[in-house]
Design an enzyme around this catalytic site. Sequence first.
Site, PDB file in Angstrom:
ATOM      1  N   SER A  66      23.538 -39.428  -8.820  1.00 25.87           N
ATOM      2  CA  SER A  66      22.168 -39.305  -9.373  1.00 25.87           C
ATOM      3  C   SER A  66      21.572 -38.068 -10.046  1.00 25.87           C
ATOM      4  O   SER A  66      20.787 -37.312 -10.832  1.00 25.87           O
ATOM      5  CB  SER A  66      21.214 -38.580  -8.149  1.00 25.87           C
ATOM      6  N   GLU A 119      14.531 -30.782  -0.421  1.00 22.41           N
ATOM      7  CA  GLU A 119      15.906 -31.773  -0.863  1.00 22.41           C
ATOM      8  C   GLU A 119      16.112 -32.805  -0.467  1.00 22.41           C
ATOM      9  O   GLU A 119      17.081 -32.301  -0.315  1.00 22.41           O
ATOM     10  CB  GLU A 119      16.351 -31.148  -1.532  1.00 22.41           C
ATOM     11  N   ARG A 126      12.967 -23.293  -5.089  1.00 21.42           N
ATOM     12  CA  ARG A 126      13.652 -22.740  -4.045  1.00 21.42           C
ATOM     13  C   ARG A 126      13.722 -20.779  -3.684  1.00 21.42           C
ATOM     14  O   ARG A 126      13.727 -20.862  -2.233  1.00 21.42           O
ATOM     15  CB  ARG A 126      15.649 -23.471  -4.553  1.00 21.42           C
ATOM     16  N   GLU A 175       0.755  -1.267   0.440  1.00 23.04           N
ATOM     17  CA  GLU A 175      -0.156  -0.078  -0.059  1.00 23.04           C
ATOM     18  C   GLU A 175       0.689   1.175  -0.155  1.00 23.04           C
ATOM     19  O   GLU A 175       0.797   2.293  -0.803  1.00 23.04           O
ATOM     20  CB  GLU A 175      -0.964   0.348   1.380  1.00 23.04           C
TER      21      GLU A 175
END
Length: 390
Positions: free
Chosen positions: A185, A318, A201, A62
């Site tokens: 991975s 994660e 994130r 505002e």
Amino acid sequence: MGGFLVVTRMPDSQFLTQALVLAREAIGLSDPNPRVGCVLVSPQGGVIGLGHTQQAGGPHAEVMALRDAQARGLPTQGATAYVTLEPCAHHGRTPPCADALVAAKLGRVVVALLDPNPMVAGEGVARLRAAGIVVDVLPPDHPQAMQAREINLGFLSRMVRQRPWVRLKVAASLDGRTALDNGQSQWITGPAARADGHAWRARAGAVLTGIGTVLDDDPRLDVRLASTETPTPRQPMRVVLDSQWRTPPLARLLALPGQVLIYGLAPAQDDEAGRRRQQVLRVASGVELVEAPGVDHVDLGHVMTDLARRGINELHVEAGARLNAALIQGQWVDEVLLYLAPKLIGPGRGLAALSPLGQLSDAWQLSFRETTIVGDDLRVMARPPGRELF
């Protein structure tokens, strides 16, 4: 509060849409404050001021809109303010926004969503009405009120449930594998999905992982891929659950600027090695250690309550299969963000090490919220049914 509800006219809907766009610009910036947008419209129907919440301690939406109108040399008397969340009525780091709107001699304020913060909770609307300003509040089931809720699910969760909104992010193959059997991975998903994950994130107040992931992957847990053009204004806090204080002092997440929080158990009196590990971590720059209750593992309820107390609205997780399972089975997960790569891996590590079920009806039920192609991968968002209706 029911007396404030009205059905908005079409022009109201258009200006509220603009305010919602502004509110989204505060994502990744305003935490722990809510993400709010404000549009000021003259009595003749023209936009005279725009604003959204700035960094904590800075102006709210505002005030930014009022400053914009002032910079344009446009009067605010009799104007209408469209705000996505009830103007605050208390002195925090900044004065009450309701008072600023009163001082600007507005004629009307349209509010998309009431603020459940106990220090506001209708007081902003009451203060405006007491000053003679017409105040209209959308019904809770109005589409734009629901959009305002979505933008601030984390803040609302912290205010109402005293816990963050927990988002569990996982990257996996089509057969549900997050890594090979040997732990490899990097990378199952493509660069576009990884950058998208960093954008999620960036909107969180904290990124949480477990000690297993720290030891296996040595992650950074920072935001660095979300945008190549705009620097991240606020890095989320990095949080590690590490019952035995095994986080290596040279771990990458400890070497980066920003705050790191490690939750662990108090070492037993005869655990001299544990106390030494704890002491090494205590002297690391920007690291805070918290001895939490728990047996064998840190109590997750304590972690959630403590993070909420620290102003964490959204918690982005994660982690590995064991911590994922603990969060799911403890009913802490509010949202699953799953990136699926178009590949089959075969034997490997799964999404979550859940306990065996006796029957299919006992499965954890989710509802799909959206599916989106991101680069070569598929992003799926799912939630437990009705979870956002707290």
